[in-house]
Design a protein around this motif. Structure first.
Motif, PDB file in Angstrom:
ATOM      1  N   LEU A  16      43.088  38.183  52.620  1.00 39.88           N
ATOM      2  CA  LEU A  16      43.474  38.888  51.866  1.00 39.88           C
ATOM      3  C   LEU A  16      45.256  38.794  52.102  1.00 39.88           C
ATOM      4  CD1 LEU A  16      41.099  41.397  54.569  1.00 39.88           C
ATOM      5  CD2 LEU A  16      41.371  40.864  51.422  1.00 39.88           C
ATOM      6  N   ALA A  17      46.160  39.723  51.068  1.00 42.23           N
ATOM      7  CA  ALA A  17      47.096  39.642  51.097  1.00 42.23           C
ATOM      8  C   ALA A  17      47.682  40.425  51.146  1.00 42.23           C
ATOM      9  CB  ALA A  17      48.233  38.749  49.752  1.00 42.23           C
ATOM     10  N   ASP A  19      53.341  45.180  41.938  1.00 43.76           N
ATOM     11  CA  ASP A  19      54.191  44.315  41.082  1.00 43.76           C
ATOM     12  C   ASP A  19      53.056  43.332  41.642  1.00 43.76           C
ATOM     13  OD1 ASP A  19      55.588  44.009  43.548  1.00 43.76           O
ATOM     14  OD2 ASP A  19      57.353  43.344  42.240  1.00 43.76           O
ATOM     15  N   TRP A  20      52.229  43.102  42.068  1.00 39.76           N
ATOM     16  CA  TRP A  20      51.544  41.450  42.577  1.00 39.76           C
ATOM     17  C   TRP A  20      51.343  40.928  41.816  1.00 39.76           C
ATOM     18  CZ3 TRP A  20      47.077  40.393  41.088  1.00 39.76           C
ATOM     19  CH2 TRP A  20      45.969  41.970  41.017  1.00 39.76           C
ATOM     20  N   SER A  21      51.116  41.734  40.054  1.00 40.12           N
ATOM     21  CA  SER A  21      50.316  41.118  39.528  1.00 40.12           C
ATOM     22  C   SER A  21      50.965  40.000  38.589  1.00 40.12           C
ATOM     23  CB  SER A  21      49.519  42.685  38.438  1.00 40.12           C
ATOM     24  OG  SER A  21      50.327  42.968  37.755  1.00 40.12           O
ATOM     25  N   PRO A  80      42.504  43.290  42.948  1.00 41.46           N
ATOM     26  CA  PRO A  80      43.346  44.121  44.180  1.00 41.46           C
ATOM     27  C   PRO A  80      42.153  45.513  44.955  1.00 41.46           C
ATOM     28  CG  PRO A  80      43.391  44.367  41.503  1.00 41.46           C
ATOM     29  CD  PRO A  80      42.407  43.324  41.988  1.00 41.46           C
ATOM     30  N   HIS A  81      42.833  45.861  45.878  1.00 36.90           N
ATOM     31  CA  HIS A  81      42.578  47.312  46.714  1.00 36.90           C
ATOM     32  C   HIS A  81      43.457  47.463  47.153  1.00 36.90           C
ATOM     33  CE1 HIS A  81      38.120  45.168  46.585  1.00 36.90           C
ATOM     34  NE2 HIS A  81      39.112  43.814  47.275  1.00 36.90           N
ATOM     35  N   PRO A  82      44.393  48.710  45.604  1.00 34.73           N
ATOM     36  CA  PRO A  82      45.092  49.617  46.086  1.00 34.73           C
ATOM     37  C   PRO A  82      45.338  50.720  46.938  1.00 34.73           C
ATOM     38  CG  PRO A  82      44.184  50.526  43.471  1.00 34.73           C
ATOM     39  CD  PRO A  82      43.470  48.966  44.513  1.00 34.73           C
ATOM     40  N   VAL A 130      45.163  42.617  48.049  1.00 35.43           N
ATOM     41  CA  VAL A 130      44.874  41.363  47.251  1.00 35.43           C
ATOM     42  C   VAL A 130      44.207  41.084  48.057  1.00 35.43           C
ATOM     43  CG1 VAL A 130      45.532  39.365  45.646  1.00 35.43           C
ATOM     44  CG2 VAL A 130      47.036  41.827  45.499  1.00 35.43           C
ATOM     45  N   LEU A 131      42.978  40.665  47.682  1.00 37.29           N
ATOM     46  CA  LEU A 131      41.803  39.503  47.937  1.00 37.29           C
ATOM     47  C   LEU A 131      41.033  38.206  47.207  1.00 37.29           C
ATOM     48  CD1 LEU A 131      38.873  38.632  50.015  1.00 37.29           C
ATOM     49  CD2 LEU A 131      37.990  40.585  47.801  1.00 37.29           C
ATOM     50  N   LEU A 132      41.916  37.611  47.890  1.00 35.67           N
ATOM     51  CA  LEU A 132      41.557  35.968  47.309  1.00 35.67           C
ATOM     52  C   LEU A 132      40.517  34.720  47.912  1.00 35.67           C
ATOM     53  CD1 LEU A 132      45.646  34.781  47.917  1.00 35.67           C
ATOM     54  CD2 LEU A 132      44.668  36.176  45.499  1.00 35.67           C
ATOM     55  N   LYS A 133      39.951  35.238  46.308  1.00 32.25           N
ATOM     56  CA  LYS A 133      38.990  33.508  46.847  1.00 32.25           C
ATOM     57  C   LYS A 133      39.068  32.440  45.426  1.00 32.25           C
ATOM     58  CE  LYS A 133      34.624  34.937  48.148  1.00 32.25           C
ATOM     59  NZ  LYS A 133      33.693  35.437  48.644  1.00 32.25           N
ATOM     60  N   HIS A 134      38.231  31.869  46.023  1.00 34.59           N
ATOM     61  CA  HIS A 134      38.159  30.866  44.920  1.00 34.59           C
ATOM     62  C   HIS A 134      37.037  31.180  44.257  1.00 34.59           C
ATOM     63  CE1 HIS A 134      39.776  26.802  46.015  1.00 34.59           C
ATOM     64  NE2 HIS A 134      40.152  27.320  46.965  1.00 34.59           N
ATOM     65  N   ARG A 135      37.055  31.004  42.501  1.00 37.83           N
ATOM     66  CA  ARG A 135      36.508  31.717  42.054  1.00 37.83           C
ATOM     67  C   ARG A 135      35.022  31.576  41.632  1.00 37.83           C
ATOM     68  NH1 ARG A 135      40.521  31.280  37.663  1.00 37.83           N
ATOM     69  NH2 ARG A 135      41.274  33.720  37.727  1.00 37.83           N
TER      70      ARG A 135
END
Length: 194
Positions: A153-154, A159-161, A173-175, A187-192
């Motif tokens: 979680l970042a 303007d992250w995109s 994204p979770h605004p 921003v939730l990052l995960k391996h696809r």
């Protein structure tokens, strides 16, 4: 959505802010004014709390580049059944986090000193970071320190995109909105393939 801090955390978070003010006078830990700290450090960290609900007791959370312990302190207070690693290369800032863990007290908050490139893998179930690096840098560090399939979680600005992701990674994204500081995003990052 505006983040909410549980009322049960008001007293310990007040003690955290008092301790930060005392330390800041001699150690210059933050340039944020006292009036900005609650929103920028604590309320911002509260945006991560809903993501902790799925973690079983005993899970390990790694807050990379924790600085003065945010969001690590908020996460450790909200979930005393989790092990929260506050990771930073700054000896001065981790000395403060160590003092916070003693005074609040937060036995589940563990300061970890070192550079992310040099530390042995942390084997964490969830990762967090605020203002640490680009999504690409965070994904690379998380490849080293997260368990396979563990989410990251970042805390980012709107303007992250524009930040590039490494191949194989997805970002969701979770605004949310802070009262005076405006729009932000978890921003939730995960391996696809996970």
């Amino acid at each position: 959505m505006e983040p909410r801090l549980p009322t049960s955390l008001s007293a310990p978070l007040g003690r955290y802010l008092d301790l930060l003010e005392r330390w800041n006078r001699t150690h210059a830990l933050t340039s944020l004014s006292p009036s900005e700290r609650r929103e920028e450090l604590l309320l911002d960290a509260a945006a991560l709390l809903p993501f902790l609900e799925a973690l079983p007791p005993g899970s390990r959370v790694a807050d990379l580049g924790t600085g003065m312990g945010c969001p690590a302190v908020v996460l450790a207070l909200a979930r005393p059944d989790l092990e929260v690693l506050a990771v930073d290369a700054s000896t001065k800032k981790l000395a403060f986090v160590r003092q916070v863990a003693l005074e609040l007290p937060l036995p589940n908050l563990k300061p970890v000193h070192g550079r992310l490139e040099d530390l042995p893998p942390l084997e964490a179930d969830l990762g967090t970071a605020k203002a640490l690096g680009s999504l690409g840098q965070l994904a690379a560090w998380w490849d080293r320190h997260g368990k396979p399939g563990a989410p990251f979680l970042a805390l980012k600005g709107p303007d992250w995109s524009g930040e590039a992701l490494p191949p194989g990674w997805g970002a969701t994204p979770h605004p949310y909105v802070l009262p005076t500081r405006g729009r932000r995003v978890v921003v939730l990052l995960k391996h696809r393939n996970d």
